[in-house]
Design a protein around this motif. Structure first.
Motif, PDB file in Angstrom:
ATOM      1  N   MET A  93      28.966  10.181 -19.071  1.00  0.00           N
ATOM      2  CA  MET A  93      30.067  10.465 -19.990  1.00  0.00           C
ATOM      3  C   MET A  93      29.869  11.798 -20.716  1.00  0.00           C
ATOM      4  SD  MET A  93      32.950   9.137 -20.830  1.00  0.00           S
ATOM      5  CE  MET A  93      34.229   9.639 -21.985  1.00  0.00           C
ATOM      6  N   GLN A  94      28.630  12.130 -21.021  1.00  0.00           N
ATOM      7  CA  GLN A  94      28.358  13.323 -21.822  1.00  0.00           C
ATOM      8  C   GLN A  94      28.264  14.602 -20.999  1.00  0.00           C
ATOM      9  OE1 GLN A  94      24.812  12.243 -24.059  1.00  0.00           O
ATOM     10  NE2 GLN A  94      26.045  11.709 -25.837  1.00  0.00           N
ATOM     11  N   ASP A  95      27.783  14.497 -19.777  1.00  0.00           N
ATOM     12  CA  ASP A  95      27.497  15.696 -18.985  1.00  0.00           C
ATOM     13  C   ASP A  95      28.276  15.652 -17.668  1.00  0.00           C
ATOM     14  OD1 ASP A  95      26.489  17.830 -17.573  1.00  0.00           O
ATOM     15  OD2 ASP A  95      24.376  17.250 -17.768  1.00  0.00           O
ATOM     16  N   PRO A  96      29.243  16.546 -17.479  1.00  0.00           N
ATOM     17  CA  PRO A  96      30.049  16.518 -16.252  1.00  0.00           C
ATOM     18  C   PRO A  96      29.242  16.834 -15.002  1.00  0.00           C
ATOM     19  CG  PRO A  96      30.500  18.506 -17.526  1.00  0.00           C
ATOM     20  CD  PRO A  96      29.654  17.625 -18.398  1.00  0.00           C
ATOM     21  N   ASN A  97      28.078  17.464 -15.167  1.00  0.00           N
ATOM     22  CA  ASN A  97      27.262  17.837 -14.011  1.00  0.00           C
ATOM     23  C   ASN A  97      26.179  16.808 -13.681  1.00  0.00           C
ATOM     24  OD1 ASN A  97      28.568  20.416 -13.657  1.00  0.00           O
ATOM     25  ND2 ASN A  97      27.440  21.127 -15.452  1.00  0.00           N
ATOM     26  N   TRP A  98      26.016  15.792 -14.550  1.00  0.00           N
ATOM     27  CA  TRP A  98      24.971  14.790 -14.308  1.00  0.00           C
ATOM     28  C   TRP A  98      25.470  13.755 -13.311  1.00  0.00           C
ATOM     29  CZ3 TRP A  98      24.278   9.575 -14.493  1.00  0.00           C
ATOM     30  CH2 TRP A  98      22.954   9.111 -14.489  1.00  0.00           C
ATOM     31  N   ASP A  99      24.623  13.387 -12.346  1.00  0.00           N
ATOM     32  CA  ASP A  99      25.019  12.373 -11.375  1.00  0.00           C
ATOM     33  C   ASP A  99      23.769  11.835 -10.690  1.00  0.00           C
ATOM     34  OD1 ASP A  99      26.226  10.757  -9.527  1.00  0.00           O
ATOM     35  OD2 ASP A  99      27.601  12.277  -8.758  1.00  0.00           O
ATOM     36  N   ASP A 100      23.563  10.516 -10.790  1.00  0.00           N
ATOM     37  CA  ASP A 100      22.416   9.910 -10.111  1.00  0.00           C
ATOM     38  C   ASP A 100      22.837   9.247  -8.800  1.00  0.00           C
ATOM     39  OD1 ASP A 100      23.789   7.711 -11.007  1.00  0.00           O
ATOM     40  OD2 ASP A 100      22.015   6.645 -11.747  1.00  0.00           O
ATOM     41  N   GLY A 101      24.102   9.422  -8.421  1.00  0.00           N
ATOM     42  CA  GLY A 101      24.583   8.867  -7.175  1.00  0.00           C
ATOM     43  C   GLY A 101      25.022   7.423  -7.238  1.00  0.00           C
ATOM     44  N   SER A 102      24.925   6.793  -8.413  1.00  0.00           N
ATOM     45  CA  SER A 102      25.287   5.383  -8.527  1.00  0.00           C
ATOM     46  C   SER A 102      26.803   5.215  -8.660  1.00  0.00           C
ATOM     47  CB  SER A 102      24.600   4.746  -9.747  1.00  0.00           C
ATOM     48  OG  SER A 102      25.117   5.281 -10.949  1.00  0.00           O
ATOM     49  N   LEU A 103      27.279   4.020  -8.316  1.00  0.00           N
ATOM     50  CA  LEU A 103      28.702   3.709  -8.482  1.00  0.00           C
ATOM     51  C   LEU A 103      29.097   3.747  -9.944  1.00  0.00           C
ATOM     52  CD1 LEU A 103      29.208   0.770  -5.969  1.00  0.00           C
ATOM     53  CD2 LEU A 103      30.044   3.100  -5.746  1.00  0.00           C
ATOM     54  N   PHE A 104      28.208   3.292 -10.801  1.00  0.00           N
ATOM     55  CA  PHE A 104      28.519   3.256 -12.225  1.00  0.00           C
ATOM     56  C   PHE A 104      28.700   4.668 -12.779  1.00  0.00           C
ATOM     57  CE2 PHE A 104      27.292   0.958 -16.405  1.00  0.00           C
ATOM     58  CZ  PHE A 104      28.637   0.822 -16.705  1.00  0.00           C
ATOM     59  N   ALA A 105      27.882   5.610 -12.307  1.00  0.00           N
ATOM     60  CA  ALA A 105      28.034   7.003 -12.728  1.00  0.00           C
ATOM     61  C   ALA A 105      29.383   7.547 -12.262  1.00  0.00           C
ATOM     62  CB  ALA A 105      26.895   7.854 -12.170  1.00  0.00           C
ATOM     63  N   ARG A 106      29.752   7.257 -11.016  1.00  0.00           N
ATOM     64  CA  ARG A 106      31.026   7.750 -10.492  1.00  0.00           C
ATOM     65  C   ARG A 106      32.203   7.151 -11.264  1.00  0.00           C
ATOM     66  NH1 ARG A 106      34.018   6.248  -5.797  1.00  0.00           N
ATOM     67  NH2 ARG A 106      32.291   4.976  -5.002  1.00  0.00           N
ATOM     68  N   MET A 107      32.104   5.862 -11.562  1.00  0.00           N
ATOM     69  CA  MET A 107      33.158   5.209 -12.327  1.00  0.00           C
ATOM     70  C   MET A 107      33.333   5.875 -13.696  1.00  0.00           C
ATOM     71  SD  MET A 107      33.190   1.264 -13.697  1.00  0.00           S
ATOM     72  CE  MET A 107      32.781   0.652 -12.073  1.00  0.00           C
ATOM     73  N   THR A 108      32.234   6.100 -14.379  1.00  0.00           N
ATOM     74  CA  THR A 108      32.283   6.682 -15.718  1.00  0.00           C
ATOM     75  C   THR A 108      32.787   8.119 -15.677  1.00  0.00           C
ATOM     76  OG1 THR A 108      30.399   5.289 -16.332  1.00  0.00           O
ATOM     77  CG2 THR A 108      30.955   7.094 -17.822  1.00  0.00           C
ATOM     78  N   LYS A 109      32.370   8.888 -14.683  1.00  0.00           N
ATOM     79  CA  LYS A 109      32.804  10.276 -14.571  1.00  0.00           C
ATOM     80  C   LYS A 109      34.299  10.364 -14.285  1.00  0.00           C
ATOM     81  CE  LYS A 109      29.949  13.008 -12.186  1.00  0.00           C
ATOM     82  NZ  LYS A 109      29.491  14.045 -13.136  1.00  0.00           N
ATOM     83  N   GLU A 110      34.818   9.433 -13.487  1.00  0.00           N
ATOM     84  CA  GLU A 110      36.267   9.413 -13.245  1.00  0.00           C
ATOM     85  C   GLU A 110      37.028   9.115 -14.530  1.00  0.00           C
ATOM     86  OE1 GLU A 110      37.463   6.923 -10.031  1.00  0.00           O
ATOM     87  OE2 GLU A 110      36.140   7.913  -8.560  1.00  0.00           O
ATOM     88  N   PHE A 111      36.514   8.158 -15.310  1.00  0.00           N
ATOM     89  CA  PHE A 111      37.135   7.867 -16.601  1.00  0.00           C
ATOM     90  C   PHE A 111      37.089   9.095 -17.502  1.00  0.00           C
ATOM     91  CE2 PHE A 111      36.412   6.894 -21.060  1.00  0.00           C
ATOM     92  CZ  PHE A 111      37.568   6.204 -21.382  1.00  0.00           C
ATOM     93  N   ARG A 112      35.931   9.759 -17.547  1.00  0.00           N
ATOM     94  CA  ARG A 112      35.758  10.928 -18.409  1.00  0.00           C
ATOM     95  C   ARG A 112      36.775  12.017 -18.071  1.00  0.00           C
ATOM     96  NH1 ARG A 112      33.376  15.926 -18.747  1.00  0.00           N
ATOM     97  NH2 ARG A 112      32.174  16.338 -20.671  1.00  0.00           N
ATOM     98  N   THR A 113      36.963  12.267 -16.797  1.00  0.00           N
ATOM     99  CA  THR A 113      37.902  13.305 -16.365  1.00  0.00           C
ATOM    100  C   THR A 113      39.313  13.008 -16.848  1.00  0.00           C
ATOM    101  OG1 THR A 113      36.575  13.818 -14.411  1.00  0.00           O
ATOM    102  CG2 THR A 113      38.895  14.477 -14.373  1.00  0.00           C
ATOM    103  N   ARG A 114      39.757  11.769 -16.703  1.00  0.00           N
ATOM    104  CA  ARG A 114      41.103  11.404 -17.132  1.00  0.00           C
ATOM    105  C   ARG A 114      41.245  11.467 -18.644  1.00  0.00           C
ATOM    106  NH1 ARG A 114      40.824   7.673 -12.702  1.00  0.00           N
ATOM    107  NH2 ARG A 114      40.148   5.962 -14.038  1.00  0.00           N
ATOM    108  N   PHE A 115      40.204  11.010 -19.350  1.00  0.00           N
ATOM    109  CA  PHE A 115      40.262  10.998 -20.811  1.00  0.00           C
ATOM    110  C   PHE A 115      40.375  12.409 -21.373  1.00  0.00           C
ATOM    111  CE2 PHE A 115      37.989  11.182 -24.897  1.00  0.00           C
ATOM    112  CZ  PHE A 115      38.764  10.288 -25.634  1.00  0.00           C
ATOM    113  N   LEU A 116      39.587  13.336 -20.837  1.00  0.00           N
ATOM    114  CA  LEU A 116      39.544  14.686 -21.397  1.00  0.00           C
ATOM    115  C   LEU A 116      40.809  15.495 -21.113  1.00  0.00           C
ATOM    116  CD1 LEU A 116      35.834  15.734 -20.763  1.00  0.00           C
ATOM    117  CD2 LEU A 116      36.892  14.924 -22.882  1.00  0.00           C
ATOM    118  N   ARG A 117      41.654  15.030 -20.213  1.00  0.00           N
ATOM    119  CA  ARG A 117      42.895  15.751 -19.941  1.00  0.00           C
ATOM    120  C   ARG A 117      43.815  15.785 -21.144  1.00  0.00           C
ATOM    121  NH1 ARG A 117      44.209  12.820 -14.194  1.00  0.00           N
ATOM    122  NH2 ARG A 117      42.660  13.917 -12.903  1.00  0.00           N
ATOM    123  N   LEU A 118      43.781  14.739 -21.960  1.00  0.00           N
ATOM    124  CA  LEU A 118      44.744  14.615 -23.058  1.00  0.00           C
ATOM    125  C   LEU A 118      44.112  14.533 -24.441  1.00  0.00           C
ATOM    126  CD1 LEU A 118      47.263  12.039 -21.499  1.00  0.00           C
ATOM    127  CD2 LEU A 118      47.511  14.515 -21.652  1.00  0.00           C
TER     128      LEU A 118
END
Length: 323
Positions: A93-118
Motif C-alpha cells: 500500500m505504501q510503496d508502488p514499487n514494492w512487490d514480493d510476488g504474492s497474490l495479496f501484494a497484487r490485490m493491495t496494489k490494485e486497490f492502491r492504484t484505484r484509490f489514488l486516482r481520486l
C-alpha cells in the motif's frame, strides 16, 4: 422471557436511531464487481469463502473488501504469521514499487492504484497513516490472542479503534465525496467528539467472534473479564453506552466551529457520511449472515441471541495460500 446461560438480549439501537440511511444506487453492480475481484485471487479456503460471501461485506463498504480479506486471514493466524501478512499489506500500500510476488501484494496494489486516482493529498496522507496503524494493531491483536490476554477497558477501546478498520472506512468517505479536509479539522475537539462517537459504535459482533475463538477482542468479553459482568449485564451496559454515543454524535454537530464556507461544506458532507456509516452498520448487521448466521431476521425481531458452538480454527499459511 426466561433465558438460558447461552442466551442474551441485544441492545436495540436500530429502532431508536435518528439517522436516515440508504443504499448506494450503484450497489448491486459495484458489489458484483467487488466480489468478483476478490474471488479472482482465490485467497480463501472454501469455508472462509462461504463466510465471506454470506457476510455481504460489499453492502457495508463495497470499495474496501480488501480490508475484510486481511481481517479474515489474520483472525486465524499466529502473531508471527499475522506480522508477515501485515507487512505485505502495508508495504504494497505504501510503496508502488514494492512487490514480493504474492497474490495479496497484487490485490493491495490494485486497490492502491484505484484509490489514488481520486483521493486528495491530505485525505491520502491520513488514509495511509491509518493503514499503517491498522496493520500494527491487527498484529497486536494476534499477539494478545496467542497469549490469551484480555486488555482492560481503556486499552481495549484504544486498540479496537484502530484494528477494527473503521477509520480506514471513514477515509473512504472523503474518497467518495471528493473532500480533502485540512488537518485542523481533525484537531478540533468538537469534531473529534463526533468522529470518535461514530468509530466506537460497534456492538453486534460478539456471538460471531466467540464462535471463532477471537472474543478477547470484543468489548463484551472485556467487560465480563474486567468488571465481572454477566453476559447480559455486559450487553445492557454496551447498549447504554452506545445510546450515549449516538446522542453525542447528534448534539455535538450543533457546536462545530466554522472554518469558512468551503471547508464547512466539506465537513458537513463528511459528517453526513459518518451518519450513513452508523445507520448502515446497524442495518447491515441484520441483513446478512455475518453476525447471526441464518437466524439474522429472527434475531432482528426478538433481539435474543443463542450463542453458537465454538468452530474449529482453520490452518492458513501465508506462503502457500497467497503466493
Amino acid at each position: 422471557m426466561t433465558l438460558s446461560s447461552k442466551q442474551f438480549i441485544l441492545p436495540d439501537l436500530l429502532s431508536g436511531c435518528p439517522i436516515r440511511g440508504g443504499v448506494n444506487p450503484h450497489y448491486e453492480e459495484g458489489a458484483a464487481e467487488s466480489r468478483a475481484w476478490i474471488n479472482s485471487f482465490n485467497v480463501f479456503t472454501d469455508r472462509k469463502r462461504a463466510f465471506f460471501v454470506l457476510g455481504c461485506n460489499e453492502l457495508l463498504v463495497s470499495h474496501v473488501n480488501v480490508l475484510f480479506v486481511f481481517d479474515e486471514i489474520s483472525d486465524d493466524q499466529s502473531a508471527k504469521d499475522a506480522f508477515a501478512t501485515g507487512n505485505i499489506f502495508l508495504n504494497a500500500m505504501q510503496d508502488p514499487n514494492w512487490d514480493d510476488g504474492s497474490l495479496f501484494a497484487r490485490m493491495t496494489k490494485e486497490f492502491r492504484t484505484r484509490f489514488l486516482r481520486l483521493s486528495g493529498t491530505r485525505a491520502t496522507a491520513r488514509f495511509l497513516k491509518h493503514w499503517e496503524t491498522y496493520c500494527a494493531c491487527v498484529i497486536t491483536e494476534a499477539e494478545l490472542r496467542e497469549r490469551g490476554e484480555i486488555l482492560d477497558v481503556d486499552a481495549f477501546i484504544a486498540l479496537r479503534r484502530e484494528n477494527s478498520a473503521v477509520r480506514l472506512c471513514f477515509g473512504l468517505i472523503e474518497y467518495a465525496f471528493g473532500t480533502n479536509l485540512p488537518e485542523e479539522v481533525f484537531e478540533d475537539i468538537v469534531f473529534l467528539d463526533i468522529y470518535w462517537a461514530a468509530v466506537d459504535l460497534d456492538i453486534y459482533s460478539y456471538d460471531m467472534e466467540q464462535s471463532k475463538g477471537i472474543s478477547g477482542n470484543n468489548i463484551v468479553e472485556v467487560l465480563m473479564a474486567n468488571r465481572k459482568m454477566t453476559l447480559q449485564e455486559a450487553s445492557d451496559h454496551i447498549g447504554e453506552y452506545c445510546a450515549e454515543l449516538m446522542e453525542r454524535f447528534m448534539t455535538a454537530q450543533n457546536h462545530l466551529p466554522s472554518w469558512g464556507a468551503c471547508v464547512d461544506s466539506e465537513v458537513a458532507r463528511f459528517i453526513q457520511g459518518l451518519g450513513c456509516w452508523i445507520k448502515g452498520n446497524l442495518d447491515w448487521s441484520f441483513k446478512t449472515q455475518r453476525y447471526f448466521g441464518t437466524k439474522y431476521l429472527e434475531i432482528k425481531e426478538t433481539l435474543c441471541v443463542t450463542l453458537r458452538p465454538r468452530e474449529e480454527p482453520e490452518e492458513f499459511n501465508i506462503h502457500s495460500d497467497l503466493e
